[in-house]
Design an enzyme around this catalytic site. Structure first.
Site, PDB file in Angstrom:
ATOM      1  N   PHE A  12      -1.816  -4.606  14.147  1.00 55.61           N
ATOM      2  CA  PHE A  12      -1.896  -4.792  12.700  1.00 55.61           C
ATOM      3  C   PHE A  12      -1.346  -6.163  12.305  1.00 55.61           C
ATOM      4  CE2 PHE A  12      -0.113  -3.040   8.419  1.00 55.61           C
ATOM      5  CZ  PHE A  12      -1.143  -3.641   7.721  1.00 55.61           C
TER       6      PHE A  12
ATOM      7  N   HIS B 188      -3.551  -9.000  13.426  1.00 50.66           N
ATOM      8  CA  HIS B 188      -4.715  -9.155  12.547  1.00 50.66           C
ATOM      9  C   HIS B 188      -4.348  -9.921  11.285  1.00 50.66           C
ATOM     10  CE1 HIS B 188      -8.241  -8.129  10.119  1.00 50.66           C
ATOM     11  NE2 HIS B 188      -7.392  -7.763   9.168  1.00 50.66           N
ATOM     12  N   GLU B 189      -3.214  -9.573  10.688  1.00 49.94           N
ATOM     13  CA  GLU B 189      -2.806 -10.236   9.442  1.00 49.94           C
ATOM     14  C   GLU B 189      -2.553 -11.727   9.661  1.00 49.94           C
ATOM     15  OE1 GLU B 189      -2.760  -8.873   6.296  1.00 49.94           O
ATOM     16  OE2 GLU B 189      -3.828  -7.322   7.397  1.00 49.94           O
TER      17      GLU B 189
ATOM     18  N   GLN C  62       0.823  -1.205   0.000  1.00 49.36           N
ATOM     19  CA  GLN C  62       0.000   0.000   0.000  1.00 49.36           C
ATOM     20  C   GLN C  62       0.863   1.263   0.000  1.00 49.36           C
ATOM     21  OE1 GLN C  62      -2.471  -0.087   3.516  1.00 49.36           O
ATOM     22  NE2 GLN C  62      -0.783  -0.692   4.849  1.00 49.36           N
TER      23      GLN C  62
ATOM     24  N   LYS D  54      -6.125 -13.527  10.765  1.00 50.59           N
ATOM     25  CA  LYS D  54      -7.122 -13.626   9.693  1.00 50.59           C
ATOM     26  C   LYS D  54      -6.587 -14.384   8.483  1.00 50.59           C
ATOM     27  CE  LYS D  54     -10.225 -10.948   6.725  1.00 50.59           C
ATOM     28  NZ  LYS D  54     -10.781  -9.602   6.403  1.00 50.59           N
ATOM     29  N   HIS D  55      -5.365 -14.086   8.071  1.00 45.77           N
ATOM     30  CA  HIS D  55      -4.836 -14.634   6.824  1.00 45.77           C
ATOM     31  C   HIS D  55      -3.758 -15.700   7.042  1.00 45.77           C
ATOM     32  CE1 HIS D  55      -6.978 -11.507   4.609  1.00 45.77           C
ATOM     33  NE2 HIS D  55      -6.447 -10.596   5.416  1.00 45.77           N
TER      34      HIS D  55
ATOM     35  N   HIS E 201       1.004  -4.577   3.136  1.00 46.70           N
ATOM     36  CA  HIS E 201      -0.291  -4.726   3.796  1.00 46.70           C
ATOM     37  C   HIS E 201      -0.460  -6.168   4.260  1.00 46.70           C
ATOM     38  CE1 HIS E 201      -4.930  -3.899   3.854  1.00 46.70           C
ATOM     39  NE2 HIS E 201      -4.499  -4.514   4.938  1.00 46.70           N
TER      40      HIS E 201
END
Length: 225
Positions: A110, A113-114, A35, A117-118, A60
Site C-alpha cells: 500500500f 503504491h502511494e 478514509q 504513484k503520488h 489514504h
C-alpha cells in the site's frame, strides 16, 4: 560604507527560499485523504498483520493535483519505494496508515503504491522520508472523528444529512472538506473518505478550489467498525 546585518540575512534567506520553493512546483496543491474503515465490512477486506486498527479515520494518501482537476502520477520510476528510508516511521504508519487489502499484509504494498504513484510527483519538495513524515504530520493536525462526535455524529450505522457532516467537520477542523461515499449492499451511501487541500509544501491546510465527485446521497450512513 553600507553595513549589513548578517544575523538577519541568515534568517530571511532560508524563509524566502522556502516560499519560492513551495509555489514553483509542477502541481498546484495536494489532496490529503483520510478514509473511514467501517464501510470495508461490505467489501472483501482483511485486517493488517499488526491487528485490527483503531476505530478511527486512517490515512489514504497525499496526492499532488492540478487546479483543472487532473493530477500527475508515476512521475519517477527510477525512484521506487524504499522502506529502508522510513524505518523510523513504520510504527506510526501501521497505526495511522493501515491497509485492508487481502491477504493480510504489513502495509508495504500500500505504502509503495502511494509513493510510486503520488509521492514521486512531489519529490522536488519532499523526498521519500519527508513525504511520509509530512503526511503523518497532517494526520496529527486533524481529528475528524472528534469533530464529528462533538456534533453528535457517531459511527454506529445511523444516517446523517451530508450537509451536517460537512458542517461538523468544517466547524471542528476549520476547513471545508470534500466527502466521498461508497454504496452498501442495499445501495445506500456510506461515508468513505474525507479530502482536505494542502499547500505545495505539504504542510499547511488551505481551502479547496475543487473536490472530486463524492457519489454521496443527501443522507449518508456512518457505519460502525
Amino acid at each position: 560604507m553600507k553595513t549589513y546585518d548578517f544575523a538577519m540575512v541568515k534568517i530571511l534567506v532560508p524563509v524566502s527560499y522556502l516560499s519560492v520553493l513551495c509555489v514553483s512546483q509542477d502541481f498546484d496543491f495536494f489532496y490529503f485523504v483520510q478514509q473511514w474503515p467501517g464501510d470495508t465490512k461490505k467489501k472483501s477486506c482483511c485486517y493488517p498483520k499488526s491487528g485490527k486498527p483503531a476505530a478511527d479515520f486512517g490515512v489514504h494518501g497525499l496526492w499532488p493535483n492540478f487546479n483543472n482537476g487532473s493530477y500527475p502520477s508515476d512521475c519517477d520510476p527510477n525512484n521506487p519505494y524504499d522502506q529502508s528510508q522510513i524505518l523510523d516511521l513504520i510504527g506510526c504508519m501501521e497505526e495511522e496508515w493501515p491497509t485492508f487489502s487481502c491477504p493480510s499484509n504489513n502495509g508495504t504494498k500500500f505504502w509503495a503504491h502511494e509513493w510510486n504513484k503520488h509521492g514521486t510527483c512531489s519529490k522536488s519538495v519532499l523526498d521519500q522520508h519527508d513525504y511520509f513524515q509530512a503526511t503523518l504530520n497532517l494526520k496529527k493536525k486533524v481529528d475528524l472523528l472528534q469533530a464529528l462526535q462533538t456534533a453528535g455524529i457517531e459511527p454506529n450505522g445511523t444516517f446523517y444529512k451530508l450537509d451536517n457532516i460537512g458542517e461538523a467537520i468544517k466547524n471542528g477542523i476549520g476547513y471545508t472538506p470534500g466527502i466521498t461515499c461508497n454504496g452498501d449492499a442495499s445501495g445506500h451511501s456510506q461515508l468513505h473518505e474525507i479530502y482536505f487541500c494542502v499547500d505545495t509544501c505539504g504542510s499547511n491546510f488551505i481551502e479547496c478550489s475543487l473536490f472530486p465527485n463524492g457519489r454521496c446521497s443527501s443522507e449518508v450512513e456512518f457505519p460502525s467498525f
